[in-house]
Scaffold this active site. Sequence first.
Site, PDB file in Angstrom:
ATOM      1  N   HIS A 243      56.525  45.895  -5.596  1.00 36.52           N
ATOM      2  CA  HIS A 243      56.317  45.562  -7.016  1.00 36.52           C
ATOM      3  C   HIS A 243      56.363  46.907  -7.741  1.00 36.52           C
ATOM      4  O   HIS A 243      55.337  47.444  -8.177  1.00 36.52           O
ATOM      5  CB  HIS A 243      54.964  44.872  -7.181  1.00 36.52           C
ATOM      6  CG  HIS A 243      54.749  44.187  -8.498  1.00 36.52           C
ATOM      7  ND1 HIS A 243      55.550  44.383  -9.604  1.00 36.52           N
ATOM      8  CD2 HIS A 243      53.798  43.291  -8.882  1.00 36.52           C
ATOM      9  CE1 HIS A 243      55.097  43.658 -10.607  1.00 36.52           C
ATOM     10  NE2 HIS A 243      54.046  42.972 -10.197  1.00 36.52           N
TER      11      HIS A 243
ATOM     12  N   ARG B  53      61.527  37.842  -9.916  1.00 37.42           N
ATOM     13  CA  ARG B  53      60.370  37.700  -9.016  1.00 37.42           C
ATOM     14  C   ARG B  53      60.716  36.580  -8.041  1.00 37.42           C
ATOM     15  O   ARG B  53      61.123  35.493  -8.471  1.00 37.42           O
ATOM     16  CB  ARG B  53      59.093  37.374  -9.792  1.00 37.42           C
ATOM     17  CG  ARG B  53      57.924  37.034  -8.866  1.00 37.42           C
ATOM     18  CD  ARG B  53      56.603  36.994  -9.582  1.00 37.42           C
ATOM     19  NE  ARG B  53      56.138  38.338  -9.905  1.00 37.42           N
ATOM     20  CZ  ARG B  53      54.914  38.618 -10.328  1.00 37.42           C
ATOM     21  NH1 ARG B  53      54.031  37.645 -10.472  1.00 37.42           N
ATOM     22  NH2 ARG B  53      54.551  39.855 -10.618  1.00 37.42           N
TER      23      ARG B  53
ATOM     24  N   ARG C 292      51.132  38.703 -16.567  1.00 38.22           N
ATOM     25  CA  ARG C 292      51.346  40.068 -17.039  1.00 38.22           C
ATOM     26  C   ARG C 292      52.802  40.522 -16.953  1.00 38.22           C
ATOM     27  O   ARG C 292      53.370  41.064 -17.902  1.00 38.22           O
ATOM     28  CB  ARG C 292      50.513  41.062 -16.208  1.00 38.22           C
ATOM     29  CG  ARG C 292      49.064  41.111 -16.548  1.00 38.22           C
ATOM     30  CD  ARG C 292      48.262  41.453 -15.289  1.00 38.22           C
ATOM     31  NE  ARG C 292      48.183  40.245 -14.501  1.00 38.22           N
ATOM     32  CZ  ARG C 292      47.199  39.362 -14.609  1.00 38.22           C
ATOM     33  NH1 ARG C 292      46.186  39.635 -15.375  1.00 38.22           N
ATOM     34  NH2 ARG C 292      47.221  38.240 -13.931  1.00 38.22           N
ATOM     35  N   THR C 293      53.392  40.331 -15.765  1.00 38.20           N
ATOM     36  CA  THR C 293      54.717  40.924 -15.544  1.00 38.20           C
ATOM     37  C   THR C 293      55.767  40.229 -16.409  1.00 38.20           C
ATOM     38  O   THR C 293      56.594  40.899 -17.048  1.00 38.20           O
ATOM     39  CB  THR C 293      55.082  40.826 -14.050  1.00 38.20           C
ATOM     40  OG1 THR C 293      53.961  41.280 -13.279  1.00 38.20           O
ATOM     41  CG2 THR C 293      56.295  41.670 -13.726  1.00 38.20           C
TER      42      THR C 293
ATOM     43  N   LYS D 283      67.849  21.367  -8.430  1.00 41.16           N
ATOM     44  CA  LYS D 283      68.903  20.497  -7.876  1.00 41.16           C
ATOM     45  C   LYS D 283      69.486  21.089  -6.599  1.00 41.16           C
ATOM     46  O   LYS D 283      70.496  20.610  -6.087  1.00 41.16           O
ATOM     47  CB  LYS D 283      70.028  20.331  -8.898  1.00 41.16           C
ATOM     48  CG  LYS D 283      69.610  19.719 -10.210  1.00 41.16           C
ATOM     49  CD  LYS D 283      70.833  19.666 -11.145  1.00 41.16           C
ATOM     50  CE  LYS D 283      70.421  19.470 -12.586  1.00 41.16           C
ATOM     51  NZ  LYS D 283      71.540  19.738 -13.513  1.00 41.16           N
TER      52      LYS D 283
HETATM   53  N1   CP Z   1      50.071  42.280 -11.582  1.00 38.72           N
HETATM   54  C1   CP Z   1      50.879  41.200 -11.666  1.00 38.72           C
HETATM   55  O1   CP Z   1      51.991  41.163 -11.099  1.00 38.72           O
HETATM   56  O2   CP Z   1      50.371  40.184 -12.414  1.00 38.72           O
HETATM   57  P1   CP Z   1      51.130  38.812 -12.731  1.00 38.72           P
HETATM   58  O3   CP Z   1      51.255  38.069 -11.412  1.00 38.72           O
HETATM   59  O4   CP Z   1      50.279  38.100 -13.730  1.00 38.72           O
HETATM   60  O5   CP Z   1      52.498  39.153 -13.256  1.00 38.72           O
END
Ligand code: CP
Length: 301
Positions: free
Chosen positions: A133, A105, A55-56, A83
Amino acid sequence: MTFEHRNLLGIADLSPADIVHLLDAADRIADEPSCARGALAGRQQVNAFFENSTRTLLSFEMAGRRAGAEISSLAIPSSSVAKGESLLDTALTIEALGADFLVLRYPETGAPRRLAERLKVSILNAGDGVGEHPTQALIDALTLRRHFGRLEGLSIAICGDIRHSRVAHSNRLLLEKVGARVRLSGPPSLLPDDAGSAEPIEEALDGVDAVMMLRVQHERLDDALELSGSEYHGRYGLTAERLQRAASHAVVLHPGPMNRGVEIAGDVADGPRSLILAQVALGVPVRMACLVALGGARRGA
Ligand code: CP
């Protein structure tokens, strides 16, 4: 009102007015996507996801593209990270290549904040370890606000693995900043240290306006949870029967990915009270609003 932040590292940094600003902007974009078209023309957005995402990552790519930015997503397994290149050197390289935005992320809590102290590129935290998040919390808040017309005064149960959930941490911060009431429930070993008033799921659901269910973050557990998926479901899962304890108008959220039959029953996830796919759909407008509000590293340059 202007949005005076270069980075979006966490809800902790945002005032209630900042939150409302981002939600209002995302709301407008959701209703009229063309209103942000071209807003990021000429900007370069690099997505670097060191943990899995559906999603993100996809919605940040779509958001930047719809606002006119050029998008590059770094494939970590085939990058020079393999590496031995450090996160800092990777990020300095991305900045030197001319990125305006770095969407990151990373499994280590606090990594985006530490990078932000060294870099000029605008950093958007797409999830850092058990930290925050922030864009997911904004999505969840906008989903609730569009459904109920308000956030203030809502009563929301957050249930499941709260200790390891960056979504839960950001949601608690956001919801409390805007005047909603949060209840916590989950297995004792998966609750945060400050969850003094945590309740069994049935009691936590009593009369609430919304239920947010969370996946068990097995990848962050020191020891395996001593419950099978079906045992977890029996004790802590959201079933149609348990949902009866919530208000008759109550809605169900889940940030995804879901484990059906563990933290949530499939018929609840697919049922009439579920806003789970509405959350997903708001991912693009919320992330467009965040990118446009930040403006990128060249803002004011
Ligand atoms: N909600 C969320 O962060 O989903 P993903 O891990 O699929 O990005």
